[in-house]
Design an enzyme around this catalytic site. Structure first.
Site, PDB file in Angstrom:
ATOM      1  N   SER A   1      36.337  35.484  32.994  1.00  0.00           N
ATOM      2  CA  SER A   1      36.156  34.209  33.676  1.00  0.00           C
ATOM      3  C   SER A   1      34.917  33.517  33.097  1.00  0.00           C
ATOM      4  O   SER A   1      34.873  33.237  31.901  1.00  0.00           O
ATOM      5  CB  SER A   1      36.039  34.433  35.178  1.00  0.00           C
ATOM      6  OG  SER A   1      36.154  33.220  35.874  1.00  0.00           O
TER       7      SER A   1
ATOM      8  N   HIS B   1      44.508  35.236  37.768  1.00  0.00           N
ATOM      9  CA  HIS B   1      43.091  35.419  37.444  1.00  0.00           C
ATOM     10  C   HIS B   1      42.554  36.738  37.996  1.00  0.00           C
ATOM     11  O   HIS B   1      41.480  37.185  37.607  1.00  0.00           O
ATOM     12  CB  HIS B   1      42.301  34.239  38.033  1.00  0.00           C
ATOM     13  CG  HIS B   1      40.948  34.035  37.439  1.00  0.00           C
ATOM     14  ND1 HIS B   1      40.747  33.652  36.124  1.00  0.00           N
ATOM     15  CD2 HIS B   1      39.702  34.143  37.980  1.00  0.00           C
ATOM     16  CE1 HIS B   1      39.460  33.531  35.889  1.00  0.00           C
ATOM     17  NE2 HIS B   1      38.803  33.833  36.999  1.00  0.00           N
TER      18      HIS B   1
END
Length: 712
Positions: A564, A677
């Protein structure tokens, strides 16, 4: 002096002195994840005698997670035992009298998971019974004070029930599958498949009467309605109202973050705003007398900030404005530590808890690599520890008297166990679960070594060094620098399988909290606003330099990885330096402008960038790794989830991969189907294992000269 030798991984894992304790143990493996047991959602009974919790395991053959409700005695007089068989039971909640347990269950039908429903289990006798049957399912039960009604959430609409009850529903007209999108936020990470948000189905609050004995369950009733979702709901102390948190603004992304507490009659009607601040309200609790609410709240800030630290607030209902109890306490209220072993299923409750006399509020605080439970004086704001130590208190609940707390505790070498503790001074923690003890008794792991160092501008940075189990200071080892995401998050003393497996494979692992990290104060967290990436990169390099001074890291065998925001910084690192010989960028950002257009949230407010990319393209280009791709000489792997809408692959690894292939630089892109994610934390068990294999395999190849499967 012994000559320093670089130690190959195959030897590093096994060389130990005779009689060493580690010699009797093996290194942790990637596939040990299949044997982990996670504890989630600890719910202590009103009288404090028992704790219901969710026990989660991985099913290697079916490549999924199994969850069931278990119960433990607070006095540890018997080992925990199963209350339900699962395989998808979560969210246990005690009735006020402690005689029943409501929970959420999803059953299988024709090989597919049915929408979850609310079940009620009488303690001591009987089987659980479904008390809801809504087409879109039901979530998180909340008992009314009289124990006769349960509130819950659902995206069901009345017409769904009518359709379900229509015997001729197979003859209904065709429904179009075309989406008409009018809002800028229309997808959300974690929604499987297309990821599109159904704006016609905001989550609303429903209630259902709890049937007595074998009586037929009553029909559920919707309490809130309209275009705005209602979440985080609790009953008023007299049971006449239901409180909830909501942002009731259309297209709120044009404004600063904001949410408020509302109240609605238990019979429905128009909600009334109860508590408001210029910012967001998170977890909250009603005082024992029902006259005050304590909550964790985050001010939006003026001017708007990239990072705003959360505080503890108290509001007198119906009178004064909320009062910030921790305005002068510069750590994160309800803060947490980043790792990859939070339970992949089940909730992790944490929030304010009132003392019985309403003079104190208990809450978790993130503070320099640890998360501990604190008590905060309502009159003075004085903060005192309840728990203290190098660990993370992940989640907790208290009994009706706020005398006994049940919580999940994790350390750098412990996945997470269930504990109980009295809230009074001098109390000690009592461990109640030992699900992972047998496995970890076989595994050799080191505790990380804490490291504080000075960065380029004199700022103090905290980090940790994790060494191989068989570490020998007279030898040299390859190093992997790990970079956390967020960027407003933090590493610390919680279990991270990825780090421990890298160490077991013979790597020294360095992980730090550069500027921008949470849990170090407001100024430290917000210091990267409009300058990300930037000096945080310098903090990371200063940490590497500090470890190199110790002499046991081989400077020509260093790798870097992160996910991320850590993926963005990994990309940035390899455009700024060639000191790393391999890199793995996970769920990353490479092109800020592309990200601005495609992420599942907007950057419309000036928190990270002052303007839109078409208004200031130079600023977006200046901070985008793709701008400097020609400088990348480091072999670079990308780990991407096909359904990642938080950092879409097309704004990250895909761009850099294609550019690096054009430049004929060594690169590979690893795609994980049906993963969001959250791949590293709650993705399919086999995908999580394969992810670890690809990452370490890439480092093995470029740092150690080993070409190991899977194919890189």
């Amino acid at each position: 002096m012994h000559a320093r030798l670089w130690l190959p991984v195959a030897i590093a894992v096994v060389i130990l002195s005779a009689g060493s304790r580690a010699a009797e143990r093996r290194g942790i493996t990637d596939k040990d994840l299949f044997s982990f047991v996670w504890v989630a959602d600890p719910q202590i009974a009103p009288d404090g005698s028992q704790i219901a919790f969710v026990r989660v395991t991985a099913d290697e053959k079916k490549d999924t997670y199994l969850s069931s409700i278990w119960i433990a005695r607070s006095d540890a007089s018997a080992p925990p035992r199963a209350l339900t068989n699962g395989p998808r039971d979560t969210s246990p909640r005690w009735s006020p009298d402690g005689r029943q347990l409501a929970f959420v269950r999803s059953l299988d039908k024709e090989g597919k998971a049915e929408p979850a429903q609310i079940y009620v289990l009488p303690l001591g006798a009987g089987e659980p019974r479904a008390i809801t049957d809504l087409p879109r399912g039901a979530g998180v039960p909340e008992w009314a004070p009289d124990g006769k009604t349960i509130a819950f959430s659902s995206g069901t609409k009345p017409e769904d029930i009518a359709t379900k009850n229509d015997a001729k529903s197979d003859e209904k007209p065709r429904e179009s599958d075309v989406r008409v999108i009018t809002e800028a936020v229309y997808r959300a990470n974690g929604i499987s498949g297309s990821g599109f948000v159904d704006r016609t189905r905001p989550s609303q609050i429903w209630t259902v009467a709890v049937p007595a004995g074998v009586a037929t369950p009553a029909a559920a009733k919707r309490v809130t309605s309209g275009e705005f979702a209602a979440g985080n709901y609790h009953w008023s102390k007299d049971g006449s109202q239901i409180y909830f948190v909501s942002d009731r603004r259309r297209e709120p992304y044009y404004f600063g973050s904001d949410s408020d507490i509302y109240a609605v009659s238990k019979d429905g009607g128009e909600p009334v705003q109860l508590v408001s601040i210029e910012g967001t309200i998170g977890a909250y609790a009603v005082s024992p007398d029902g006259k005050r609410i304590a909550f964790d709240g985050t001010l939006a800030g003026s001017p708007r900030r990239s990072f705003s630290q959360t505080d503890l607030w108290v509001a007198e209902l119906g009178s004064s404005a909320p009062r910030n109890l921790t305005a002068s306490y510069d750590f994160d209220i309800d803060g947490s530590i980043g790792g990859d072993q939070r339970s992949p299923r089940g909730q992790m409750p944490a929030g304010p808890v009132w003392s019985r006399d309403a003079q104190t509020v208990f809450i978790k605080v993130g503070e320099q690599g640890n998360a501990n439970l604190k008590r905060i004086d309502v009159a003075t704001g004085k903060v005192q520890p309840v728990t203290d130590g190098t660990h993370e208190i992940m989640s907790y609940t208290a009994d009706a008297a706020s005398r006994t707390f049940a919580f999940v505790r994790s350390t750098a070498t412990v996945v997470g166990d269930l504990y109980v503790m009295d809230s009074g001074p001098g109390s000690t923690m009592k461990k109640l679960s030992s699900f992972n003890d047998e496995l970890f008794a076989q595994v050799a792991m080191n505790e990380p070594e804490e490291l504080w160092y000075t960065s380029v501008d004199g700022r103090k940075i905290q980090g940790w060094i994790l060494k191989p189990p068989s570490f020998d200071a007279t030898r040299t080892y390859p190093l992997i620098l790990e970079i956390h995401g967020g960027p407003h998050a933090a590493y610390g003393n919680t279990f991270t399988h990825e780090f421990q497996w890298m160490a077991a494979k013979g790597y020294v692992v360095l992980y730090t909290n550069p500027r921008g990290s949470s849990n170090y104060g407001q100024d430290f967290g917000n210091s990267i606003q409009f300058a990300y990436p930037g000096d945080d990169y310098k903090d990371l390099m200063a940490g590497v330099d500090e470890v190199l001074k110790k002499g046991y890291v081989d400077p020509v065998r260093m790798g870097v990885t992160g996910g991320s925001g850590g993926g963005l910084l990994t990309n940035w690192v390899v455009t700024q330096t060639t000191r790393f010989k391999a890199a793995v960028s996970q769920r990353d950002i490479s092109d800020w402008a592309n990200f601005w257009y495609t992420a599942d949230f907007t950057l419309f407010t000036p928190t990270w960038f002052r303007k839109a990319p078409f208004e200031d393209p130079a600023d977006f280009a200046r901070r985008s790794p793709i701008t400097y791709v020609a400088k990348i000489q480091t072999p670079l792997m990308f780990i991407l989830g096909d359904e990642d809408y938080r950092t879409p692959p097309g704004a990250g690894g895909e761009d850099l991969f294609r550019a690096l292939k054009y430049l004929k630089r060594p690169t590979v892109m690893v795609r994980f189907p049906n993963e969001s994610h959250e791949l590293s934390r709650s993705g399919k068990p086999w995908h999580r294992v394969e992810r670890l294999q690809h990452i370490v395999g890439w480092f093995d190849k470029w740092l150690l000269g080993k070409d190991t499967p899977p194919n890189h």
